[in-house]
Structure formats: structure tokens, C-alpha cells
Scaffold this motif. Structure first.
Motif, PDB file in Angstrom:
ATOM      1  N   ASP A  71       0.837  -1.193   0.000  1.00 40.81           N
ATOM      2  CA  ASP A  71       0.000   0.000   0.000  1.00 40.81           C
ATOM      3  C   ASP A  71       0.878   1.251   0.000  1.00 40.81           C
ATOM      4  OD1 ASP A  71      -2.520   1.196  -0.042  1.00 40.81           O
ATOM      5  OD2 ASP A  71      -2.342   1.708   2.081  1.00 40.81           O
ATOM      6  N   GLY A  72       0.378   2.305  -0.650  1.00 36.93           N
ATOM      7  CA  GLY A  72       1.125   3.556  -0.706  1.00 36.93           C
ATOM      8  C   GLY A  72       1.807   3.747  -2.048  1.00 36.93           C
ATOM      9  N   THR A  73       2.492   4.865  -2.187  1.00 33.58           N
ATOM     10  CA  THR A  73       3.198   5.180  -3.428  1.00 33.58           C
ATOM     11  C   THR A  73       4.641   5.541  -3.113  1.00 33.58           C
ATOM     12  OG1 THR A  73       1.140   6.065  -4.351  1.00 33.58           O
ATOM     13  CG2 THR A  73       3.186   6.620  -5.496  1.00 33.58           C
ATOM     14  N   LEU A  74       5.554   5.054  -3.954  1.00 33.68           N
ATOM     15  CA  LEU A  74       6.981   5.355  -3.761  1.00 33.68           C
ATOM     16  C   LEU A  74       7.598   5.814  -5.067  1.00 33.68           C
ATOM     17  CD1 LEU A  74       6.252   2.344  -2.319  1.00 33.68           C
ATOM     18  CD2 LEU A  74       8.369   2.934  -1.155  1.00 33.68           C
ATOM     19  N   ARG A  75       8.757   6.447  -4.954  1.00 33.06           N
ATOM     20  CA  ARG A  75       9.451   6.833  -6.175  1.00 33.06           C
ATOM     21  C   ARG A  75      10.793   6.132  -6.262  1.00 33.06           C
ATOM     22  NH1 ARG A  75       9.991  12.328  -3.676  1.00 33.06           N
ATOM     23  NH2 ARG A  75      11.880  12.117  -2.446  1.00 33.06           N
ATOM     24  N   VAL A  76      11.169   5.794  -7.497  1.00 33.58           N
ATOM     25  CA  VAL A  76      12.423   5.119  -7.792  1.00 33.58           C
ATOM     26  C   VAL A  76      13.298   6.120  -8.526  1.00 33.58           C
ATOM     27  CG1 VAL A  76      13.485   3.246  -9.079  1.00 33.58           C
ATOM     28  CG2 VAL A  76      11.280   2.895  -7.953  1.00 33.58           C
ATOM     29  N   SER A  77      14.340   6.612  -7.876  1.00 33.28           N
ATOM     30  CA  SER A  77      15.070   7.729  -8.469  1.00 33.28           C
ATOM     31  C   SER A  77      16.573   7.524  -8.463  1.00 33.28           C
ATOM     32  CB  SER A  77      14.757   9.008  -7.713  1.00 33.28           C
ATOM     33  OG  SER A  77      15.313   8.947  -6.417  1.00 33.28           O
ATOM     34  N   ARG A  78      17.220   8.379  -9.211  1.00 39.44           N
ATOM     35  CA  ARG A  78      18.660   8.290  -9.346  1.00 39.44           C
ATOM     36  C   ARG A  78      19.223   9.675  -9.581  1.00 39.44           C
ATOM     37  NH1 ARG A  78      21.406   4.505 -13.895  1.00 39.44           N
ATOM     38  NH2 ARG A  78      23.355   5.641 -13.875  1.00 39.44           N
ATOM     39  N   LEU A  79      20.415   9.954  -9.048  1.00 39.05           N
ATOM     40  CA  LEU A  79      21.009  11.282  -9.168  1.00 39.05           C
ATOM     41  C   LEU A  79      22.259  11.254 -10.022  1.00 39.05           C
ATOM     42  CD1 LEU A  79      20.907  12.502  -5.442  1.00 39.05           C
ATOM     43  CD2 LEU A  79      19.386  13.192  -7.303  1.00 39.05           C
ATOM     44  N   LEU A  80      22.515  12.344 -10.730  1.00 37.32           N
ATOM     45  CA  LEU A  80      23.837  12.578 -11.303  1.00 37.32           C
ATOM     46  C   LEU A  80      24.668  13.243 -10.211  1.00 37.32           C
ATOM     47  CD1 LEU A  80      23.116  13.850 -14.932  1.00 37.32           C
ATOM     48  CD2 LEU A  80      23.960  11.628 -14.186  1.00 37.32           C
ATOM     49  N   PRO A  81      25.995  13.193 -10.341  1.00 44.01           N
ATOM     50  CA  PRO A  81      26.869  13.743  -9.302  1.00 44.01           C
ATOM     51  C   PRO A  81      26.523  15.190  -8.940  1.00 44.01           C
ATOM     52  CG  PRO A  81      28.169  12.554 -10.903  1.00 44.01           C
ATOM     53  CD  PRO A  81      26.767  12.543 -11.421  1.00 44.01           C
ATOM     54  N   ASP A  82      26.054  15.978  -9.901  1.00 37.72           N
ATOM     55  CA  ASP A  82      25.799  17.387  -9.602  1.00 37.72           C
ATOM     56  C   ASP A  82      24.371  17.637  -9.118  1.00 37.72           C
ATOM     57  OD1 ASP A  82      24.307  17.091 -11.836  1.00 37.72           O
ATOM     58  OD2 ASP A  82      25.331  18.615 -13.022  1.00 37.72           O
TER      59      ASP A  82
END
Lengths: 240, 240
Positions: A71-82
Motif C-alpha cells: 500500500d502507498g506510493t513510492l518513487r524510484v530515483s537516481r542522481l547525477l553527481p551534480d
DNA sequence: CGAGCTCTTGATGTGGCTCAAGAATCGTGG
DNA sequence: CCACGATTCTTGAGCCACATCAAGAGCTCG
């Protein structure tokens, strides 16, 4: 693949954006929940509660667990170094996370709302997949879906305009939340997450929302509660 | 999901680009080739030769076969109704195509060079996966790789500049073709395909190539033969 | 050796980004 | 229940990276 590098600015790179504040680490409180899985997997899963804003796992950390959303909502994320960010997907009830990552997670998983998850120890998860062909098939099908969704998004990001991207997104979210015929979505994510998902800025997302509203394609009841006034028109705009 | 729609221009859509000429349909000439697969799969595969420019399968057509690349390079592409194109990936020796698509192919498969493929009837392919856990595992791992590659590309398309995209692409192609330490790539695809892969135009790709050349990051011996003069600098530019 | 590609380069246009205020909205505590 | 600080969202003005339009310059292969 680590997340928090020192900023090494290149001569003619775009100016840096301040990295989003690191979410609090999840406490992983154990709560009682019925698993509801149809395979051997249910025997090795542990229910876990995660509060809004918490990070379930960090990009670059070892893949100790596989998660299933109850249940619920999540985000799958990724960053660049900057600090530039991309949100690969939003997870909702029934979605899995982490089983396609090999050594370390390539993406972070963060809760947009309070969430109920089931956590599977990676080793046992793999063991079950090997032993239970049923479960293996199921995971394979699930991975196919995720792969196809990623390819949809690739088409969207590579060649669609801002309005087309948002139309595509709204249609997809509406379908996921309410089924094919539904005309309403309660978006769990703020504009900045939509922007980072669609490769735009908050301002552009905001402007396109008002544009779609002026065109009577959608209407808003509160900034995250969207009503599709003209689903066919939206679909048309989304293209393909 | 069909490919050749009539053009239904929307009021304020970007102007249409003429759809690329439909490649000739593959003749699928049978040639003698050693399969070289380590599982039960080798028993159901048929070697197939495809000439440069031919279409192996069309987006929207039923997934009758799964293909494995033995030799040559192919592109996996998809069109929007108005002709805008995205190339999801380029396939080389060892890559599979079609096993993640359910009813119909979501993408077309076209040969960039003369190719040697192995073709597996879809039904039998699935049967082998069910019967042979070894093969199932292998396909699962392969799909994971493809999924991760798609996610890399998502990050690239959503947040990187033109120069960063090309740097990312050149590094990836070099690694795939010659391994980690290699410094040379013979690009099998023309600029227009690179552009459609990276969400840019031919002109921008061309300009960035000369820019990278001026910065002594790369050098060209013929427009498709690239030498990485400064791999670390390129890597730096590519980000992450 | 020349017709048709593909690639490069230049001039100009524009969609979306950046910068900058406000306006809503949401939590939180009084 | 309301005040208010913080956050999120909207809107405007100006700019810039990349697209578009338009020529040429190389290649390639009959």
C-alpha cells in the motif's frame, strides 16, 4: 554508482542544481500485514511500514532486500553527481523493487506517502525463484512489464513535447489508479517529482497543467487531484 | 501499436518529420551457422541471414519469434504516428530480441549491417524456458541487463546535455565493442540513428562530434571510426 | 566519374529553462 | 478554530541549448 559525490564542475556544464535534501533513513518498523502472494514467496517476506518521506533504500547500497508494495506510493530515483535527478518510476500496490539489480541498487527507493511493504531477503528470494518455477515465471512477467514501461518512457522522453509528456503521464497514472475507464487521479507526487520523471522543470509542468486546463482537457480540484474532462483528446495529444 | 498510421496533425504539434523509408522485408534466407547456445535452446533455433537495411520484424506484428544475434549490428526502434522515431537500443553479438514482448512486438528490428541471427519459434522458446530452469535463469539475467541499460538511457535522455549524451554513448559503444580498456569504436550506425537514439537531431550530433574533436577528447578516421583520445575526460563529461 | 547519400557548417527560430515574485496550500501550535 | 510559517504551486520576463532551415562538402558505389 555512489550518490553523494563532491561536485566536480566541468567548464561548460549546465549550472548545478542543489541536490534534493537526503530523506530520513527508514526505521523499518515491523507491522502485521497479510502478505497476499500466490507463491512460495509469502513464506520469506516480512511486513514493513515506511513513513512518508523516508528512504527505503539508497542507490549504491548492496541489494540486501527485494520489496513488494502492499500500500502507498513510492518513487524510484537516481542522481547525477551534480544533483540532477531522474525518477525512473513510481511504485504502487503490487509493484516490486530491487530484483533486477545485481550487486548494488542502481536507484533509490523513497516513500511518497506512508507505505506498507513486504521485504524479502535477497538470498532467500533468489533461492525461491530457483526452486519454484511458478514464482520465477511471475517475476519474469513482472520484469517484462517494467521493461516495457521503461521503453514507453524512453519514447516519451526522447521525442515528445512537454504537453505530450504530461498527457502521457496523466493517462498512465489514471489507468494505473482507477482502471481503463477511470477519469480521476489523485496524484501522490508533487510537481517536482513529475518534472524529474518527465525530464522537465517544475515551472514547465505547472505551465502545461494550466494550459491543459484552459484547453478543457483536464480540471483540478486541489493541485494534485486531476479530473480528465476529455480523455480522448488527452490520448490524442499523448500520441501513439 | 501499428506503425503506419495516417498522419493526424494536432493543432500545435511540432511539425511532422517524414517517416524514414520502410526497410525492405527480410527474405530470411537460411544459412548454415553454429548456434553456440549453452542450453536446451540450441535445439529449436534456426540460423537466419539478414542483409543490411532489411527489417527483421515490424512493431505491431505478432511475436512469432525470438531472435539471437550471432553477428552484425541491428537497431530496435519505434515510431510515433507522425514519424518521430526513437531507437531504444542497438543489438550486437549475443543480444536477444523479442522475449520481453507479450502479444505483439513493441519495437521494430532492423539490420544496420549484414547480420547472422538465430530464430526461435516463440511457443517453443517459452516451452524451453518453462522446462529448463537453466535457460530461464539465463533469460532472466539477460532481461535484467536490458532493463538496466534502458534505465541508464532514461537518465541520459531526461537530464543530460547533448555533449554528455554523446560522451555517454561513445563510452558505452566502445566498451561493448572492445572491452573496458579499448579506445576505438567503429560505429555501425549513421548519425541519424545516433540522433534518434539520444533524442537529438543529426545536426546537433554532428556539431557535438566536431566540438569533442576540437576539445581533443576524440578523433575521427572516417566519419564512423572514432578514437577516444582522452577516455577519462570523456567519462568525466558523460557524468556518473 | 557522377548521382545520391551522409555528413558538416552556418544562420535563424523557439520550446523549455532560469531567474524572480507572488499566490495557494498545508502543517502546527496557540 | 484560526494564525502564521513553510512549503508547494503558479505566473511572468528574458535567455539559451537545441531545433529548423539551408547550403555545401565528402563519401560510396554503380
Amino acid at each position: 554508482m555512489a550518490t553523494a559525490y563532491a561536485v566536480q564542475q566541468h567548464s561548460d556544464l549546465p549550472r548545478m542544481r542543489p541536490a534534493p535534501p537526503p530523506p530520513r533513513k527508514a526505521e523499518a518498523g515491523i507491522i502485521p500485514l497479510l502478505p497476499g502472494i500466490t507463491t512460495e514467496l509469502h513464506r520469506i517476506g516480512t511486513p514493513v511500514a515506511v513513513a512518508r518521506g523516508e528512504e527505503v533504500c539508497a542507490a549504491g547500497s548492496p541489494t540486501d532486500y527485494v520489496y513488494k508494495v502492499v500500500d502507498g506510493t513510492l518513487r524510484v530515483s537516481r542522481l547525477l553527481p551534480d544533483g540532477r535527478r531522474h525518477i525512473a518510476s513510481f511504485l504502487m500496490k503490487g509493484d516490486f523493487f530491487g530484483f533486477a539489480d545485481l550487486g548494488d541498487y542502481s536507484h533509490s527507493l523513497e516513500a511518497l506517502t506512508d507505505c506498507a511493504l513486504i521485504r524479502y531477503p535477497r538470498r532467500r528470494f533468489d533461492a525461491v525463484l530457483e526452486a519454484d518455477p511458478q514464482a520465477g515465471q511471475q517475476m519474469f512477467r513482472l520484469l517484462c512489464q517494467q521493461f516495457n514501461a521503461a521503453n514507453e518512457l524512453l519514447m516519451t522522453l526522447s521525442r515528445k513535447t512537454a504537453a505530450e509528456r504530461l498527457a502521457t503521464f496523466l493517462i498512465a497514472m489514471t489507468r494505473r489508479q482507477g482502471g481503463a475507464g477511470s477519469r480521476q487521479v489523485a496524484l501522490a507526487m508533487p510537481r517536482v517529482d513529475i518534472a524529474d520523471h518527465l525530464g522537465l522543470t517544475i515551472e514547465t509542468v505547472s505551465r502545461v497543467v494550466t494550459q491543459l486546463r484552459r484547453q478543457k482537457l483536464i480540471d483540478l480540484r486541489g493541485s494534485n487531484d486531476v479530473m480528465l474532462l476529455n480523455p480522448d483528446g488527452l490520448e490524442d495529444l499523448a500520441g501513439d
